[in-house]
Design a protein around this motif. Structure first.
Motif, mmCIF file in Angstrom:
data_model
loop_
_atom_site.group_PDB
_atom_site.id
_atom_site.type_symbol
_atom_site.label_atom_id
_atom_site.label_comp_id
_atom_site.label_asym_id
_atom_site.label_seq_id
_atom_site.Cartn_x
_atom_site.Cartn_y
_atom_site.Cartn_z
ATOM 1 N N PRO A 221 0.801 -1.224 0.000
ATOM 2 C CA PRO A 221 0.000 0.000 0.000
ATOM 3 C C PRO A 221 0.836 1.278 0.000
ATOM 4 O O PRO A 221 1.204 1.811 1.047
ATOM 5 N N LEU A 222 1.131 1.763 -1.188
ATOM 6 C CA LEU A 222 1.806 3.044 -1.339
ATOM 7 C C LEU A 222 1.185 3.777 -2.512
ATOM 8 O O LEU A 222 0.554 3.180 -3.383
ATOM 9 N N HIS A 223 1.402 5.084 -2.543
ATOM 10 C CA HIS A 223 0.846 5.886 -3.625
ATOM 11 C C HIS A 223 1.713 7.128 -3.781
ATOM 12 O O HIS A 223 2.249 7.662 -2.804
ATOM 13 N N ALA A 224 1.825 7.600 -5.016
ATOM 14 C CA ALA A 224 2.629 8.782 -5.288
ATOM 15 C C ALA A 224 1.882 10.053 -4.907
ATOM 16 O O ALA A 224 0.662 10.152 -5.041
ATOM 17 N N CYS A 225 2.643 11.024 -4.414
ATOM 18 C CA CYS A 225 2.150 12.387 -4.208
ATOM 19 C C CYS A 225 3.100 13.343 -4.923
ATOM 20 O O CYS A 225 4.288 13.046 -5.116
ATOM 21 N N GLU A 226 2.581 14.499 -5.271
ATOM 22 C CA GLU A 226 3.430 15.532 -5.837
ATOM 23 C C GLU A 226 4.301 16.119 -4.725
ATOM 24 O O GLU A 226 3.822 16.354 -3.616
ATOM 25 N N GLU A 267 3.891 20.079 2.827
ATOM 26 C CA GLU A 267 2.712 20.878 3.128
ATOM 27 C C GLU A 267 1.650 20.038 3.828
ATOM 28 O O GLU A 267 1.619 18.818 3.683
ATOM 29 N N PRO A 268 0.752 20.675 4.592
ATOM 30 C CA PRO A 268 -0.212 19.921 5.402
ATOM 31 C C PRO A 268 -1.131 19.015 4.599
ATOM 32 O O PRO A 268 -1.486 17.936 5.057
ATOM 33 N N LYS A 269 -1.539 19.431 3.418
ATOM 34 C CA LYS A 269 -2.421 18.588 2.604
ATOM 35 C C LYS A 269 -1.776 18.439 1.238
ATOM 36 O O LYS A 269 -1.718 19.388 0.448
ATOM 37 N N ALA A 270 -1.286 17.240 0.962
ATOM 38 C CA ALA A 270 -0.534 16.986 -0.261
ATOM 39 C C ALA A 270 -1.462 16.642 -1.417
ATOM 40 O O ALA A 270 -2.664 16.398 -1.238
ATOM 41 N N LYS A 271 -0.878 16.603 -2.610
ATOM 42 C CA LYS A 271 -1.626 16.306 -3.834
ATOM 43 C C LYS A 271 -1.240 14.911 -4.329
ATOM 44 O O LYS A 271 -0.166 14.726 -4.888
ATOM 45 N N PRO A 272 -2.094 13.908 -4.102
ATOM 46 C CA PRO A 272 -1.811 12.584 -4.671
ATOM 47 C C PRO A 272 -1.738 12.675 -6.194
ATOM 48 O O PRO A 272 -2.377 13.522 -6.822
ATOM 49 N N TRP A 273 -0.950 11.776 -6.763
ATOM 50 C CA TRP A 273 -0.734 11.792 -8.216
ATOM 51 C C TRP A 273 -0.739 10.364 -8.757
ATOM 52 O O TRP A 273 -0.335 9.430 -8.067
ATOM 53 N N GLY A 274 -1.193 10.221 -9.994
ATOM 54 C CA GLY A 274 -1.150 8.924 -10.658
ATOM 55 C C GLY A 274 -2.280 8.006 -10.275
ATOM 56 O O GLY A 274 -2.141 6.775 -10.325
ATOM 57 N N MET A 275 -3.439 8.582 -9.902
ATOM 58 C CA MET A 275 -4.565 7.750 -9.479
ATOM 59 C C MET A 275 -5.034 6.807 -10.584
ATOM 60 O O MET A 275 -5.576 5.742 -10.308
ATOM 61 N N GLY A 319 7.763 16.853 -8.684
ATOM 62 C CA GLY A 319 7.942 15.469 -9.115
ATOM 63 C C GLY A 319 7.253 14.513 -8.162
ATOM 64 O O GLY A 319 7.015 14.842 -6.995
ATOM 65 N N PRO A 320 6.912 13.313 -8.617
ATOM 66 C CA PRO A 320 6.190 12.361 -7.765
ATOM 67 C C PRO A 320 7.129 11.557 -6.866
ATOM 68 O O PRO A 320 8.224 11.170 -7.271
ATOM 69 N N GLU A 321 6.674 11.311 -5.650
ATOM 70 C CA GLU A 321 7.358 10.420 -4.716
ATOM 71 C C GLU A 321 6.301 9.554 -4.048
ATOM 72 O O GLU A 321 5.178 9.997 -3.833
ATOM 73 N N SER A 322 6.671 8.333 -3.698
ATOM 74 C CA SER A 322 5.679 7.424 -3.122
ATOM 75 C C SER A 322 5.645 7.537 -1.596
ATOM 76 O O SER A 322 6.674 7.648 -0.940
ATOM 77 N N PHE A 323 4.424 7.494 -1.085
ATOM 78 C CA PHE A 323 4.179 7.578 0.350
ATOM 79 C C PHE A 323 3.293 6.409 0.774
ATOM 80 O O PHE A 323 2.549 5.850 -0.030
ATOM 81 N N ARG A 395 -5.354 9.019 2.572
ATOM 82 C CA ARG A 395 -4.390 8.811 3.650
ATOM 83 C C ARG A 395 -3.005 9.357 3.290
ATOM 84 O O ARG A 395 -2.352 9.993 4.122
ATOM 85 N N VAL A 396 -2.528 9.103 2.074
ATOM 86 C CA VAL A 396 -1.182 9.601 1.741
ATOM 87 C C VAL A 396 -1.167 11.115 1.638
ATOM 88 O O VAL A 396 -0.139 11.753 1.898
ATOM 89 N N SER A 397 -2.295 11.721 1.290
ATOM 90 C CA SER A 397 -2.378 13.181 1.280
ATOM 91 C C SER A 397 -2.142 13.734 2.673
ATOM 92 O O SER A 397 -1.468 14.754 2.850
ATOM 93 N N GLU A 398 -2.655 13.050 3.683
ATOM 94 C CA GLU A 398 -2.427 13.456 5.073
ATOM 95 C C GLU A 398 -1.030 13.066 5.534
ATOM 96 O O GLU A 398 -0.346 13.843 6.218
ATOM 97 N N ALA A 399 -0.589 11.869 5.159
ATOM 98 C CA ALA A 399 0.681 11.337 5.677
ATOM 99 C C ALA A 399 1.868 12.202 5.275
ATOM 100 O O ALA A 399 2.788 12.403 6.072
#
Length: 811
Positions: A221-226, A267-275, A319-323, A395-399
């Motif tokens: 369970p991981l997902h990219a965020c900007e 930042e407090p609320k991130a932008k998930p990417w690659g949904m 750029g995207p990184e996984s969280f 969740r990753v947006s918060e994490a």
């Protein structure tokens, strides 16, 4: 390069982590390793990383990996001839409020226990180390002299060169199209260039890892965020000796970059990417700029570094990184697929973690175990629901934002909640419960009085629920507390060979029918793999009860430990049964009004299990306790659960019954010095050091017995679990505080809470002494525990301070 048809290990992914694994496998002599990269090395996330390298992380063992990374990078260029750009100007974290300063100072104490240099600095000293900084609102900070920075791409190339020097093959522009599986085991990969059969396959594929795992039924369970940073034009005062600076209250980090300033953000609320997936040709790509999103960070940075307002921006990078779902990376053997290992989801600390994580996973593959306890990042901590987009994207947006947010004690995630609810959820909600989450389950952590909103107000002092928790503890000690234990994982072990296998796996003798046996599962070195109860229900039928957080891990360990030829089936019945804990000196009187059974001590002694009837339900009742009081755990078929609860609540009014939360249970178990796996005990803590040797039945064979007997024969334990109580009742412990004896550091607090019965903060932790830790050593020393940079007096005991004989529990 012509790909070989066979290899010992195939690694999928050529970022810094994949190259580090290849390097370390080569170093361990496994040169028959192949690394495959779909495009070019570093082309996913590594190439655009900021290159920050810290010598510490959140826990002792993760700090060992971080320290290893620093040591590795220090000598990597000399070893390989490839420049890494690694330098150590140190790093500086500043505080602009008292809470942040306390957090930094508590972290400093922890690092001292790990032998990592960290220095408290004043605002004036902050200014000296970072002359361009506005310190008008800075209270002080902590300086970490061993921290540094590197060029991520060059460091990766150095690891790749080092791997090749040891015989490892690295192939670029080769995509793995399929991981080959036979009989539940990874056996190789298929590529456009051909098939490679392999003993082990490693997924180090960054933000592609979840997709790879999904095709195999493996939960990653991981997902990219900007992730954003800017690089300025050359800036006066940006000198190479400036430490990396973190202003976490403003969500920003600062790094000198060849005379320019690199400013990055969490930042407090991130932008998930690659949904919707990642396009096939993605490599060295940048994402669109978003100045509006970054603007609050930039405004805060101009306040912190005023000269930034006068310099141009050369580069705005996105750029995207996984969280991951819990801010910790993912490492280890996949429980769903044999010989398939994962190293992914590094939450923007892949460069600082790359060296240590690569070493640890290589060690895990070669030796069949990690170099030390890595439960913090073990893939087996994760649950299947965490990979679902409905959970993972919020969740990753918060994490991401929580990396720099205040790391409050007891902080709860706000996103992706109410995923799993017990049968009693609505009942607890109506009773004003404040819920916490573990493994997706909503559990009552504490109950607010009528008219009080059940929400956390965080601090490092006594939080808003402190007194409510104290009242729950006192009521359980004096009357009856009612706890929801439904989230315990429950496995049935059935079959003709179930007894023989469990006798071999358990330290305790589990042969007796109708008894709940407290036991450990050990490894061959005597370390504790699991801490749980095993009940023999009847011939060939056992029930294992363990913690929700370790459900996947314990299932995997049990399944792996049972011999292939054994006639045993495992059945997960966690959700088939709800469970209630009815605990306290009046619990017998209460349950006697409802049950059809004789609950006297003579008929229902401590540790026994019986089927009883409550209302229309047949309930499995176990006389056992994690709070140190007379009580029963009731396992109720889920469809009858709320009916049983209603009867207990109605009858309980006469006996002072009150609903009781997890915080109270933890407080009471710490007063009784009951251990908690994952904090107080783990795979590298021996059962004798932990004070749990009483669970061992040496008349039978069990895994780890030889190691336990060898340590027992030595007659001297150099390391032992000790309980502590702070002399000053106003102080609070949380865990990871250093322990001192006569001014010398001898240990670390592994878990802590406030003991409302004992009237002081209570901690548990291992104390080490080469000549042995015994009662005389404990009694003859003056103990102190460091809190936020100050040492405070503490009482120490090898025996539980609350009811040491267990008379209350066994009444």
């Amino acid at each position: 390069m012509t790909l070989p048809s066979k290899a010992r290990v195939v690694i999928i992914g050529g970022g810094i982590v994949g190259c580090s694994i290849a390097y370390h496998l080569g170093k361990l002599g496994w040169s028959d390793t192949v690394l495959l990269e779909r495009k070019k090395l570093t082309s996913g996330t590594t190439w655009h990383a900021a290159g920050l390298v810290r010598a510490s992380l959140y826990t002792e063992n993760l700090t060992k990996l971080a320290k290893y990374t620093v040591d590795l990078y220090t000598g990597l260029e000399a070893e390989t001839g490839q420049a890494t750009g690694f330098v150590q100007p140190g790093s500086l974290s500043i505080a602009t409020n008292e809470a942040r300063f306390e957090e930094l100072l508590r972290g400093m104490d922890m690092l001292h226990a790990f032998d990592v240099p960290a220095e408290k600095v004043t605002a004036a000293q902050v200014q000296e180390k970072w002359p361009l900084m506005n310190v008008s609102d800075v209270l002080g900070g902590v300086f970490y002299p061993k921290d540094g920075k590197c060029n991520p791409a060059d460091t990766t190339m150095a690891l790749a060169r080092g791997a090749r020097m040891k015989g490892v093959k690295i192939a670029e522009d080769v995509k793995v199209e399929e991981v080959l599986v036979e009989n539940g085991r990874a056996v190789g990969v298929r590529t456009p260039e051909g098939t490679i059969r392999a003993d082990y396959v490693v997924c180090a594929s960054g933000m592609w890892s979840r997709e790879i795992g999904a095709k195999l039924g493996v939960n990653i369970p991981l997902h990219a965020c900007e992730h954003f940073y800017i690089v300025t034009e050359p800036m006066e005062g940006m000198t190479a000796n400036l430490p990396v600076m973190r202003d976490m209250d403003a969500c920003a980090y600062y790094k000198e970059d060849a005379g320019k300033l690199l400013l990055g953000a969490f930042e407090p609320k991130a932008k998930p990417w690659g949904m919707d997936g990642i396009r096939e040709d993605f490599a060295f790509d940048e994402l669109p700029e978003d100045f509006d999103h970054f603007q609050p960070i930039l405004e805060g940075a101009i306040h912190r570094v005023p000269s930034l307002e006068k310099v141009g921006i050369r580069k705005f990078f996105n750029g995207p990184e996984s969280f991951t779902a819990d801010q910790r990376y993912i490492l280890g053997p996949a429980p769903e697929l044999e010989n398939f290992f994962v190293a992914a989801g590094f939450n923007s600390i892949g460069i600082q973690s790359g060296g240590g994580a690569g070493m640890a996973l290589a060690h895990w593959i070669v030796n069949g175990e990690p170099p030390f306890d890595l439960w913090d990042v073990d893939i087996r901590r994760l649950m299947p629901h965490m990979s679902r987009k409905s959970f993972l994207v919020p969740r990753v947006s918060e994490a991401l934002g929580l990396l720099y947010a205040m790391h409050w004690p007891y902080r709860q995630f706000e996103s992706s909640r109410n995923v799993r609810q017990t049968a009693f959820y609505e009942d607890w909600k109506s009773l004003n419960a404040c819920f916490g989450e573990v493994a997706g389950w909503e559990r009552p952590n504490w109950y607010a009085p009528k008219g009080v909103k059940p929400e956390y107000q965080y601090s490092y002092g006594r939080q808003n629920w402190f007194d409510y928790c104290g009242a729950e503890c006192r009521n359980t000690r004096e009357n009856v507390g009612l706890l929801d234990l439904s989230t315990f994982a429950k496995f049935l072990v059935v079959g003709p060979d179930a007894e023989a296998e469990l006798q071999r796996i358990c330290t305790a003798n589990v042969a007796a029918v109708g008894r709940a046996h407290y036991t450990q599962w050990l490894n061959d070195k005597g370390g504790i793999e699991a801490d749980l109860t095993v009940t023999r229900l009847r011939d060939g039928r056992f029930m294992v009860v363990t913690a929700a957080a370790t459900a996947t891990r314990d299932w995997h360990y049990l399944k792996s430990a049972i011999r292939p030829e054994a006639r045993v089936d495992l059945i997960d019945v966690t959700t088939a049964f709800a469970a209630l804990g009815v605990m306290g000196p009046k619990s017998r009187a209460l349950l006697s009004k409802l049950a059809d059974a004789d609950l006297s001590h003579e008929s229902f002694p401590f540790g026994t299990t019986q089927g009883i009837e409550i209302g229309a339900a047949r309930v499995l009742a176990q006389r056992i306790s994690y709070v140190g009081e007379l009580g029963w755990e009731l396992y109720i078929p889920a469809e009858f659960a709320r009916g049983v609860l209603k009867l207990i609540l109605e009858a309980g009014a006469e006996f002072g019954l009150k609903p009781t939360g997890m915080h109270a249970m933890d407080s009471m178990r710490i007063e009784k010095a009951f251990r908690h796996w994952g904090h107080d005990i783990g795979t590298h803590d021996t059962i004798l050091e932990a004070g749990l040797g009483f669970t061992c039945d040496f008349s039978k064979d069990f895994i780890g017995k030889a190691a336990v007997e060898k340590q027992r024969a030595g007659n001297v334990l150099k390391r032992r679990m000790v309980q502590f109580a702070m002399e000053d009742p106003a102080l609070l412990l949380y865990h990871n505080e250093p322990i001192y004896r006569d001014g010398r550091r001898v240990g670390l607090v592994t878990s802590a809470n406030y003991g409302h019965t004992l009237g002081a903060a209570i901690g548990m932790g291992y104390v080490s002494h080469d000549a042995g830790v015994d009662a005389d050593f404990i009694k003859s020393g003056k103990f102190e525990i460091a809190i936020a940079g100050v040492r405070h007096a503490a009482r120490a005991s090898l025996r539980p301070m609350q009811d040491p004989s267990g008379a209350r529990m066994k009444a």
